[in-house]
Scaffold this active site. Structure first.
Site, PDB file in Angstrom:
ATOM      1  N   ASP A 132      -3.338   2.425  -5.194  1.00 44.78           N
ATOM      2  CA  ASP A 132      -2.416   2.776  -4.760  1.00 44.78           C
ATOM      3  C   ASP A 132      -2.264   1.075  -3.830  1.00 44.78           C
ATOM      4  OD1 ASP A 132      -3.548   2.945  -2.011  1.00 44.78           O
ATOM      5  OD2 ASP A 132      -2.596   3.694  -1.336  1.00 44.78           O
ATOM      6  N   GLU A 133      -3.472  -0.016  -3.978  1.00 47.61           N
ATOM      7  CA  GLU A 133      -3.249  -1.446  -2.553  1.00 47.61           C
ATOM      8  C   GLU A 133      -3.405  -2.494  -3.616  1.00 47.61           C
ATOM      9  OE1 GLU A 133      -5.650  -0.462   0.449  1.00 47.61           O
ATOM     10  OE2 GLU A 133      -5.307  -3.159   0.602  1.00 47.61           O
ATOM     11  N   ASP A 147       0.976  -0.673   0.004  1.00 48.22           N
ATOM     12  CA  ASP A 147       0.138   0.229  -0.165  1.00 48.22           C
ATOM     13  C   ASP A 147       1.208   1.300   0.018  1.00 48.22           C
ATOM     14  OD1 ASP A 147      -2.805   0.376   1.579  1.00 48.22           O
ATOM     15  OD2 ASP A 147      -1.327   2.375   1.259  1.00 48.22           O
ATOM     16  N   MET A 148       0.792   2.396  -0.747  1.00 50.16           N
ATOM     17  CA  MET A 148       1.544   3.445  -1.212  1.00 50.16           C
ATOM     18  C   MET A 148       1.336   4.203   0.313  1.00 50.16           C
ATOM     19  SD  MET A 148       3.182   2.651  -3.979  1.00 50.16           S
ATOM     20  CE  MET A 148       4.088   3.911  -4.383  1.00 50.16           C
TER      21      MET A 148
HETATM   22  P1  TTP Z   1      -5.527   5.088   1.327  1.00 47.64           P
HETATM   23  O1  TTP Z   1      -3.983   3.538   0.875  1.00 47.64           O
HETATM   24  O2  TTP Z   1      -6.060   4.500   2.007  1.00 47.64           O
HETATM   25  O3  TTP Z   1      -3.798   6.546   1.958  1.00 47.64           O
HETATM   26  P2  TTP Z   1      -2.966   6.815   1.665  1.00 47.64           P
HETATM   27  O4  TTP Z   1      -2.210   5.985   0.436  1.00 47.64           O
HETATM   28  O5  TTP Z   1      -3.082   7.995   1.418  1.00 47.64           O
HETATM   29  O6  TTP Z   1      -1.927   6.871   2.849  1.00 47.64           O
HETATM   30  P3  TTP Z   1      -1.700   5.891   3.724  1.00 47.64           P
HETATM   31  O7  TTP Z   1      -1.726   4.558   2.978  1.00 47.64           O
HETATM   32  O8  TTP Z   1      -0.931   6.069   4.045  1.00 47.64           O
HETATM   33  O9  TTP Z   1      -2.335   6.018   5.244  1.00 47.64           O
HETATM   34  O10 TTP Z   1      -5.492   5.517  -0.176  1.00 47.64           O
HETATM   35  C1  TTP Z   1      -4.954   5.686  -1.195  1.00 47.64           C
HETATM   36  C2  TTP Z   1      -5.293   7.048  -1.873  1.00 47.64           C
HETATM   37  O11 TTP Z   1      -6.696   6.770  -1.927  1.00 47.64           O
HETATM   38  C3  TTP Z   1      -5.593   8.151  -1.191  1.00 47.64           C
HETATM   39  O12 TTP Z   1      -3.673   8.508  -1.441  1.00 47.64           O
HETATM   40  C4  TTP Z   1      -6.402   8.895  -2.019  1.00 47.64           C
HETATM   41  C5  TTP Z   1      -7.760   8.441  -2.338  1.00 47.64           C
HETATM   42  N1  TTP Z   1      -8.450   7.842  -1.179  1.00 47.64           N
HETATM   43  C6  TTP Z   1      -9.807   9.518  -0.738  1.00 47.64           C
HETATM   44  O13 TTP Z   1      -9.800   9.419  -1.553  1.00 47.64           O
HETATM   45  N2  TTP Z   1     -10.504   8.767  -0.641  1.00 47.64           N
HETATM   46  C7  TTP Z   1     -10.657   8.490   1.010  1.00 47.64           C
HETATM   47  O14 TTP Z   1     -11.805   8.221   2.019  1.00 47.64           O
HETATM   48  C8  TTP Z   1      -9.152   7.265   1.286  1.00 47.64           C
HETATM   49  C9  TTP Z   1      -9.582   6.610   2.062  1.00 47.64           C
HETATM   50  C10 TTP Z   1      -8.206   7.529   0.220  1.00 47.64           C
HETATM   51 MG    MG Z   2      -2.379   4.230   1.029  1.00 54.34          MG
END
Ligand code: TTP
Ligand code: MG
Length: 385
Positions: free
Chosen positions: A96-97, A2-3
């Site tokens: 991103d996952e 996961d990024m």
């Molecule tokens: P995540 O992997 O949940 O969050 P992240 O990568 O920003 O942070 P981290 O993993 O380090 O905790 O989500 C990936 C992307 O998806 C995030 O950058 C933006 C988008 N996203 C939204 O647009 N709305 C949301 O409610 C969430 C959770 C994520």
């Molecule tokens: Mg992420």
């Protein structure tokens, strides 16, 4: 894998002056919500899905940026292609996952931790971005592991660690358990995931519904859900927070069209077709409404997606004011696996595929000459012929 702070990290990468600063991505209007925040901004309590006005209050000195989906998707594709070098079995679950099935690759990666290190290295050298990796005997534990040492984390849960891990895992941190369920479970004396083991499955099912059975399995460290490369996307959707709340049908439909185009382009790019179109609305009082129709024929045509959305909208619109409208498609099949012929005979089928072909041609023109090179006549303004 996961990024880390995905959208925000890309903004910092593309604008190095934002490095080390709180960055909040989520549009610049007063009305939207936070998509994500850089770790610098998270220290102030800002997180995904928080209304932007609240984020502004908590962290007024942050840089607020609009979402640049095209750019994020570009990097996402690059990262996913790196993962595919490690195993043919990669299931992308969000932008991103992804899950990578390394079982069956024990000769290439006798030590899974080294595979994790290698993945992180390759992702960083290709993108200059960090990711977090979790390695575990099953999917559920890998997901938790990937989250444990964010950002730039690498967590390995070996077979021998599973039991202790489950005993110390707070129930409210288990993915899929929301506030309501965790409160119910805590009232039953459950603090850690391991405590679930002592509760009979029937009782769990009675208290928290059919998730009970799965949760019981998880508490024993059992999760046999496979990593399925063909389930890469379960749905594709796009939504827009309107510039002002409106009950104007034409404004809502124009906004819907814009989102239907994005959804159409993406589903065609993935060479999928979907059966189910879902309309999502949010009223000015924030009440959410979703309605779906499952089509007789799967589609990838913007026009069909849009018209189905309009049918759903006309059924429920009334005189309410709306602040958000969006559309999605799900229930996919692979385009080339599609063999079933139209139930309506060749005529209907021809109309439908001719639209798909026309839209594919539009996609190609836009890829080559930019988005504005071609557009629907209804969106051409008189002063901009
Ligand atoms: P995540 O992997 O949940 O969050 P992240 O990568 O920003 O942070 P981290 O993993 O380090 O905790 O989500 C990936 C992307 O998806 C995030 O950058 C933006 C988008 N996203 C939204 O647009 N709305 C949301 O409610 C969430 C959770 C994520
Ligand atoms: Mg992420």
């Amino acid at each position: 894998m996961d990024m880390d702070a995905f959208y925000a990290s890309i903004e910092q990468l593309d604008n190095p002056r934002f490095l080390g600063k709180p960055v909040i991505v989520g549009g610049t209007s007063k009305r939207g919500v936070v998509s994500t925040a850089s770790y610098e901004a998270r220290k102030f309590g800002v997180h995904s899905a928080m209304p932007l006005f609240e984020a502004r209050r908590k962290c007024p000195h942050a840089v607020f940026l609009p979402v640049r989906m095209g750019r994020y998707r570009e990097i996402s594709d690059l990262v996913m292609s790196i993962l595919e070098d490690f195993s043919p079995v990669v299931e992308q679950v969000s932008i991103d996952e992804a899950y990578v099935d390394l079982s069956g690759h024990s000769r290439r990666f006798p030590n899974p931790e080294l595979a994790g290190i290698e993945i992180k290295k390759r992702v960083f050298s290709a993108t200059s971005l960090t990711c977090s990796v979790g390695i575990a005997p099953n999917r559920f534990l890998a997901k938790i592991a990937s989250d444990m040492e964010k950002p730039d984390g690498l967590t390995v849960i070996g077979e021998e660690d599973v039991d202790a891990f489950i005993r110390s895992m707070p129930i409210r941190k288990v993915p899929g358990i929301g506030m309501v369920t965790s409160t119910t479970l805590e009232s039953m004396g459950v603090v850690h995931l391991g405590d679930i083991r002592g509760i009979p499955v029937e009782r769990l099912n009675r208290k928290i519904g059919k998730f009970g059975k799965r949760l019981h399995g998880l508490s024993m460290g059992e999760d046999d859900s496979p990593i399925n490369p063909h389930h890469s996307a379960k749905s594709i959707s796009s939504e827009t927070t309107l510039p002002a709340d409106t009950s104007d049908g034409q404004l809502l439909k124009d906004s819907l069209f814009f989102d239907a185009e994005i959804v159409g382009e993406r589903i065609r790019k993935k060479q999928l077709k979907g059966y189910t179109v879902t309309l999502k609305l949010r009223r000015s009082n924030f009440q959410r409404i979703t309605r779906s129709i499952t089509l007789r024929e799967p589609t990838c045509a913007t026009r069909v997606i849009y018209e189905t959305g309009v049918r759903l909208l006309d059924n429920i619109r009334g005189t309410h004011k709306y602040r958000l409208i969006g559309i999605g498609i799900s229930n996919f099949i692979d385009e080339d696996k599609q063999t079933q012929l139209s139930l309506f005979g060749p005529f209907q089928d021809e109309v439908e595929t001719s639209w798909e072909n026309a839209e594919r041609a539009v996609d190609k023109i836009r890829d080559r000459f930019g988005r504005n090179a071609i557009k629907r006549a209804k969106f051409i303004h008189k002063k901009d012929p």
